[in-house]
Write a protein that holds these residues in place. Structure first.
Motif, PDB file in Angstrom:
ATOM      1  N   LEU A 158      11.096  -7.990   6.633  1.00 48.59           N
ATOM      2  CA  LEU A 158      10.765  -6.185   5.558  1.00 48.59           C
ATOM      3  C   LEU A 158      10.485  -7.115   3.439  1.00 48.59           C
ATOM      4  O   LEU A 158      10.012  -7.312   2.747  1.00 48.59           O
ATOM      5  CB  LEU A 158      11.812  -5.488   5.740  1.00 48.59           C
ATOM      6  N   ALA A 159      11.530  -7.625   3.762  1.00 50.30           N
ATOM      7  CA  ALA A 159      11.516  -8.414   2.788  1.00 50.30           C
ATOM      8  C   ALA A 159      10.294  -9.048   1.728  1.00 50.30           C
ATOM      9  O   ALA A 159      10.311  -8.702   0.602  1.00 50.30           O
ATOM     10  CB  ALA A 159      12.304  -9.827   3.085  1.00 50.30           C
ATOM     11  N   PRO A 160       9.188 -10.190   2.620  1.00 54.06           N
ATOM     12  CA  PRO A 160       8.336 -10.626   1.734  1.00 54.06           C
ATOM     13  C   PRO A 160       7.517  -8.874   1.189  1.00 54.06           C
ATOM     14  O   PRO A 160       7.757  -9.086  -0.021  1.00 54.06           O
ATOM     15  CB  PRO A 160       7.391 -11.612   2.058  1.00 54.06           C
ATOM     16  N   GLY A 161       7.747  -8.202   1.894  1.00 56.61           N
ATOM     17  CA  GLY A 161       7.055  -7.330   1.537  1.00 56.61           C
ATOM     18  C   GLY A 161       7.249  -6.150   0.403  1.00 56.61           C
ATOM     19  O   GLY A 161       6.679  -5.978  -0.296  1.00 56.61           O
ATOM     20  N   LEU A 162       8.256  -6.186   0.716  1.00 55.38           N
ATOM     21  CA  LEU A 162       9.521  -5.535  -0.368  1.00 55.38           C
ATOM     22  C   LEU A 162       9.484  -6.295  -1.878  1.00 55.38           C
ATOM     23  O   LEU A 162       9.221  -5.586  -2.926  1.00 55.38           O
ATOM     24  CB  LEU A 162      11.314  -5.190  -0.582  1.00 55.38           C
ATOM     25  N   PHE A 163       9.168  -7.608  -1.932  1.00 55.27           N
ATOM     26  CA  PHE A 163       9.250  -8.617  -2.766  1.00 55.27           C
ATOM     27  C   PHE A 163       7.424  -8.357  -3.377  1.00 55.27           C
ATOM     28  O   PHE A 163       7.696  -8.087  -4.449  1.00 55.27           O
ATOM     29  CB  PHE A 163       9.208  -9.778  -2.897  1.00 55.27           C
ATOM     30  N   ALA A 181      20.245  -0.253 -16.848  1.00 52.30           N
ATOM     31  CA  ALA A 181      19.347   0.890 -16.483  1.00 52.30           C
ATOM     32  C   ALA A 181      18.883   1.511 -15.328  1.00 52.30           C
ATOM     33  O   ALA A 181      17.131   1.945 -14.950  1.00 52.30           O
ATOM     34  CB  ALA A 181      18.573   0.443 -17.443  1.00 52.30           C
ATOM     35  N   ALA A 182      19.367   1.269 -14.723  1.00 56.09           N
ATOM     36  CA  ALA A 182      18.805   1.079 -13.444  1.00 56.09           C
ATOM     37  C   ALA A 182      18.316   1.023 -12.092  1.00 56.09           C
ATOM     38  O   ALA A 182      17.147   1.461 -12.264  1.00 56.09           O
ATOM     39  CB  ALA A 182      19.158   3.044 -12.711  1.00 56.09           C
ATOM     40  N   GLY A 183      17.604  -0.743 -12.885  1.00 56.19           N
ATOM     41  CA  GLY A 183      16.455  -1.887 -12.381  1.00 56.19           C
ATOM     42  C   GLY A 183      16.217  -1.451 -11.141  1.00 56.19           C
ATOM     43  O   GLY A 183      15.452  -2.160 -10.446  1.00 56.19           O
ATOM     44  N   ALA A 184      16.985  -1.213 -10.012  1.00 54.22           N
ATOM     45  CA  ALA A 184      16.545  -1.800  -9.286  1.00 54.22           C
ATOM     46  C   ALA A 184      15.428  -0.530  -7.913  1.00 54.22           C
ATOM     47  O   ALA A 184      16.360   1.057  -7.741  1.00 54.22           O
ATOM     48  CB  ALA A 184      17.831  -1.713  -7.259  1.00 54.22           C
ATOM     49  N   ASP A 185      14.339  -0.490  -8.150  1.00 54.85           N
ATOM     50  CA  ASP A 185      13.594   0.290  -7.650  1.00 54.85           C
ATOM     51  C   ASP A 185      13.959   0.495  -5.651  1.00 54.85           C
ATOM     52  O   ASP A 185      13.789  -0.213  -5.153  1.00 54.85           O
ATOM     53  CB  ASP A 185      11.639  -0.013  -7.778  1.00 54.85           C
ATOM     54  N   SER A 186      14.184   1.263  -6.169  1.00 58.92           N
ATOM     55  CA  SER A 186      14.575   2.196  -4.764  1.00 58.92           C
ATOM     56  C   SER A 186      13.322   3.590  -4.340  1.00 58.92           C
ATOM     57  O   SER A 186      13.380   4.232  -3.724  1.00 58.92           O
ATOM     58  CB  SER A 186      15.736   2.984  -4.665  1.00 58.92           C
ATOM     59  N   THR A 187      12.102   3.152  -4.222  1.00 61.60           N
ATOM     60  CA  THR A 187      10.752   3.459  -4.263  1.00 61.60           C
ATOM     61  C   THR A 187      11.228   3.820  -2.443  1.00 61.60           C
ATOM     62  O   THR A 187      10.831   4.539  -1.141  1.00 61.60           O
ATOM     63  CB  THR A 187       9.586   3.243  -4.264  1.00 61.60           C
ATOM     64  N   LEU A 188      10.697   2.400  -2.085  1.00 64.66           N
ATOM     65  CA  LEU A 188      10.642   1.973  -0.810  1.00 64.66           C
ATOM     66  C   LEU A 188      12.284   1.439  -0.105  1.00 64.66           C
ATOM     67  O   LEU A 188      12.887   0.076  -0.253  1.00 64.66           O
ATOM     68  CB  LEU A 188      10.269   0.624  -0.393  1.00 64.66           C
ATOM     69  N   GLU A 189      13.360   2.165  -0.388  1.00 63.46           N
ATOM     70  CA  GLU A 189      15.094   1.437  -0.269  1.00 63.46           C
ATOM     71  C   GLU A 189      14.721   1.220   1.226  1.00 63.46           C
ATOM     72  O   GLU A 189      14.036   1.742   1.917  1.00 63.46           O
ATOM     73  CB  GLU A 189      15.364   2.851   0.054  1.00 63.46           C
ATOM     74  N   PRO A 190      15.890   0.167   1.623  1.00 61.23           N
ATOM     75  CA  PRO A 190      15.507  -0.800   2.959  1.00 61.23           C
ATOM     76  C   PRO A 190      16.440   0.427   3.376  1.00 61.23           C
ATOM     77  O   PRO A 190      15.080  -0.067   4.768  1.00 61.23           O
ATOM     78  CB  PRO A 190      16.009  -2.126   2.735  1.00 61.23           C
ATOM     79  N   ALA A 191      16.704   1.017   3.392  1.00 62.12           N
ATOM     80  CA  ALA A 191      18.080   2.040   4.303  1.00 62.12           C
ATOM     81  C   ALA A 191      16.944   3.104   5.456  1.00 62.12           C
ATOM     82  O   ALA A 191      17.089   2.950   6.440  1.00 62.12           O
ATOM     83  CB  ALA A 191      18.841   3.127   4.264  1.00 62.12           C
ATOM     84  N   ARG A 192      15.587   3.222   4.268  1.00 64.38           N
ATOM     85  CA  ARG A 192      14.716   4.333   4.836  1.00 64.38           C
ATOM     86  C   ARG A 192      13.589   3.540   5.977  1.00 64.38           C
ATOM     87  O   ARG A 192      12.659   3.956   6.081  1.00 64.38           O
ATOM     88  CB  ARG A 192      13.543   4.626   3.657  1.00 64.38           C
ATOM     89  N   PHE A 193      13.822   2.078   5.796  1.00 64.90           N
ATOM     90  CA  PHE A 193      13.203   1.397   7.196  1.00 64.90           C
ATOM     91  C   PHE A 193      14.142   1.283   7.949  1.00 64.90           C
ATOM     92  O   PHE A 193      13.407  -0.031   9.320  1.00 64.90           O
ATOM     93  CB  PHE A 193      12.753   0.515   6.770  1.00 64.90           C
ATOM     94  N   ARG A 234       1.042  -1.780  -0.455  1.00 72.12           N
ATOM     95  CA  ARG A 234       0.216  -0.032  -0.050  1.00 72.12           C
ATOM     96  C   ARG A 234       1.147   1.403  -0.092  1.00 72.12           C
ATOM     97  O   ARG A 234       0.520   2.885  -0.686  1.00 72.12           O
ATOM     98  CB  ARG A 234      -1.122   0.190   1.264  1.00 72.12           C
ATOM     99  N   LEU A 235       2.421   1.280   0.871  1.00 70.56           N
ATOM    100  CA  LEU A 235       3.174   2.382   0.795  1.00 70.56           C
ATOM    101  C   LEU A 235       2.960   2.311  -0.632  1.00 70.56           C
ATOM    102  O   LEU A 235       3.568   3.894  -1.061  1.00 70.56           O
ATOM    103  CB  LEU A 235       3.759   2.042   1.738  1.00 70.56           C
ATOM    104  N   ARG A 236       3.951   1.610  -1.541  1.00 71.55           N
ATOM    105  CA  ARG A 236       4.282   1.880  -2.882  1.00 71.55           C
ATOM    106  C   ARG A 236       3.335   2.451  -3.807  1.00 71.55           C
ATOM    107  O   ARG A 236       3.615   2.956  -4.802  1.00 71.55           O
ATOM    108  CB  ARG A 236       4.474   0.261  -3.187  1.00 71.55           C
TER     109      ARG A 236
END
Length: 545
Positions: A121-126, A99-111, A29-31
């Protein structure tokens, strides 16, 4: 608990543990909330996303029915799905680096400030990663692959398992590779090693294209037997999953069991690698891990001078070999023309070699498009000391010339030396125009749309969902722009190719024309910076992700 990222926030009830299902729901939902907010705030993001969706639907509409229709073809043709999806999985990982394919909208460091472990956190990010347009396209094609093997319940079930494991392999492989290389490239040695790895990985699809250019592979598709390539692809790590329905169709149940075990084990391994990197990101400092000792530079001031323009050029030149975010870009850009020259040698086409040199010149301009975003909020120093806009624009353009100019000349000289580039003076005229014209376009567009860049000390392969879409749209416009700008030179080169005096005249006029294009970009872009500097600085606070 409120999870906020600057553009959106989602509130989660506190008290009892959220659990894996609740974490997945919250992160997804955050994404989606961040994506919706970005679309509402930026017309460019909205248009880019719409174009991306239309493009993905177009690809799915063309390839999807074709894959389903393969179910009526013989097994020797149906087996083509195995090497095809194996190549897609490999390309997914390659594109995440290129092509900078790692979507960092939800970067782990922000959590990092939340009481979450990497495995929580991994299942949610996946799951959130599967909501992007490229991931949805991959899922759609994978389901079409199930239709390809629908001739029997056994092969259909095996194809469904292959789709699940194959999609998981593609997504997790890109996440594991980018997160691991991002950590390796935090040191100077690591940057060099990581950039070389990225450049070598970039060669894989280019090498495949070179192989396909040979006459031995131009076969009649109706007589093509894909069972051999399918067998080879099924025994590669990225093809273990996709080989399942092929094994079942061939009646090799033992091989199918081995492939299922290998594919499941590979997915588990990639997931654990990614979780380990997530855990390290959640417990690492939020900023960069400190500075490094930098010696006093003498060569660049001697070469460029000590004016404000020269100082900016020297600073950005050093960044091209010190900044982990830029090292990989430079190497990937320099690798591309090599394959054009090699393919020209294989096919005997001199047009390909010259095109490779021109392509290098255009990509040099594209790399400068979001150069301000790499500075980020640190650009305040330019405003504080009163740097004029044209000095900023010209300094950055000079830095790109210093970095890419030698590579451009070397590629052109090698092509001429081995006989792959004929009419060298005319190709040099087109290349110089492409370089200076694309740089002029880049400094002009970059003053209006600074774009996004991975934050300093962050993942050098990161990209936001909106930023990636905007970058693709900007790249398309930027490729069309240089093509239009060099068209007069191409036409002039065609009509003057028979006369030596006319070729020299074309070269001189082309150089003057190219300098004029660069001057226009520097002047117009500089005026934009002078007028909108404070507002642009506000944009740059959100440009690093």
């Amino acid at each position: 608990m409120t999870v906020a990222t600057g553009v959106a926030e989602v509130t989660v009830p506190t008290g009892a543990p959220v659990g894996v299902r609740g974490t997945v729901s919250t992160v997804v939902r955050l994404r989606l909330a961040m994506w919706r907010t970005a679309m509402n705030r930026s017309t460019i993001h909205l248009v880019s996303s719409i174009l991306g969706m239309v493009g993905a639907l177009g690809i799915l509409a063309v390839l999807g029915p074709g894959l389903v229709l393969l179910s009526a073809r013989p097994l020797r043709m149906l087996a083509l799905t195995v090497p095809l999806f194996t190549a897609i999985t490999l390309s997914w990982a390659v594109l995440s680096l290129v092509a900078a394919g790692a979507d960092s909208t939800l970067e782990p460091a922000r959590f990092a400030v939340l009481p979450l472990r990497g495995r929580e956190l991994a299942p949610g990010l996946f799951a959130a990663g599967l909501t992007g347009i490229p991931a949805l396209l991959l899922v759609g094609l994978s389901l079409a692959q199930v239709g390809s093997w629908s001739r029997s319940p056994q092969t259909a079930l095996a194809a469904l398992l292959a789709a699940v494991l194959g999609v998981a392999t593609a997504v997790l492989l890109s996440r594991a590779v980018t997160s691991t290389l991002a950590r390796v490239m935090t040191t100077r040695t690591g940057r060099l090693l990581g950039a070389v790895v990225v450049a070598l990985v970039t060669m894989l699809p280019l090498g495949l294209n070179l192989l396909l250019a040979t006459d031995s592979l131009f076969l009649d598709i109706l007589a093509f037997d894909a069972r051999g390539p399918a067998w080879v692809a099924s025994w590669t790590p990225v093809g273990w999953a996709w080989g399942l329905p092929f094994d079942v169709a061939e009646g090799r149940w033992g091989h199918a069991a081995i492939h299922l075990a290998l594919a499941a084990g590979f997915v588990t391994f990639l997931y654990r690698v990614w979780v380990h990197q997530l855990s390290r990101a959640l417990t690492s400092p939020l900023g960069s891990s400190g500075g490094q000792r930098i010696g006093r530079g003498r060569f660049l001031p001697l070469l460029l001078g000590t004016s404000p323009t020269a100082t900016i050029a020297a600073r950005r030149t050093r960044a091209w070999y010190r900044d982990s975010r830029l090292v990989g870009i430079a190497l990937r850009t320099a690798v591309l023309p090599v394959f054009f020259v090699l393919q020209a040698m294989v096919t005997g086409s001199t047009l390909l070699a010259g095109t490779g040199v021109v392509m290098l010149a255009v990509l040099a301009g594209l790399s400068l498009m979001n150069d301000l975003a790499f500075d980020g909020p640190a650009w305040w120093l330019h405003l504080a000391v009163g740097v004029r806009g044209w000095e900023d624009r010209l300094g950055r353009a000079l830095a790109s010339i210093v970095v890419y100019g030698p590579a451009l000349i070397a590629t052109w000289a090698v092509g001429v030396g081995i006989g792959a580039v004929t009419q060298p003076l005319l190709w040099l005229a087109i290349s110089v125009t492409a370089l200076l014209g694309s740089l002029g376009l880049a400094v002009l567009v970059g003053a209006y749309f600074p774009g996004t860049a991975p934050r300093t000390g962050g993942n050098p392969f990161a990209a936001t969902s909106g930023g990636a879409a905007q970058g693709c749209l900007t790249a398309i416009l930027s490729f069309v722009g240089p093509g239009v700008l060099i068209l007069p030179v191409v036409i002039a080169a065609w009509f003057t190719r028979e006369s030596a005096a006319a070729r020299w005249a074309t070269f001189v006029v082309s150089c003057v024309y190219a300098l004029g294009l660069l001057a226009v970009g520097v002047v117009v872009g500089g005026r934009r910076l002078d007028r909108r500097g404070p507002e642009l600085l506000g944009q740059l606070h959100q440009s690093q992700i």
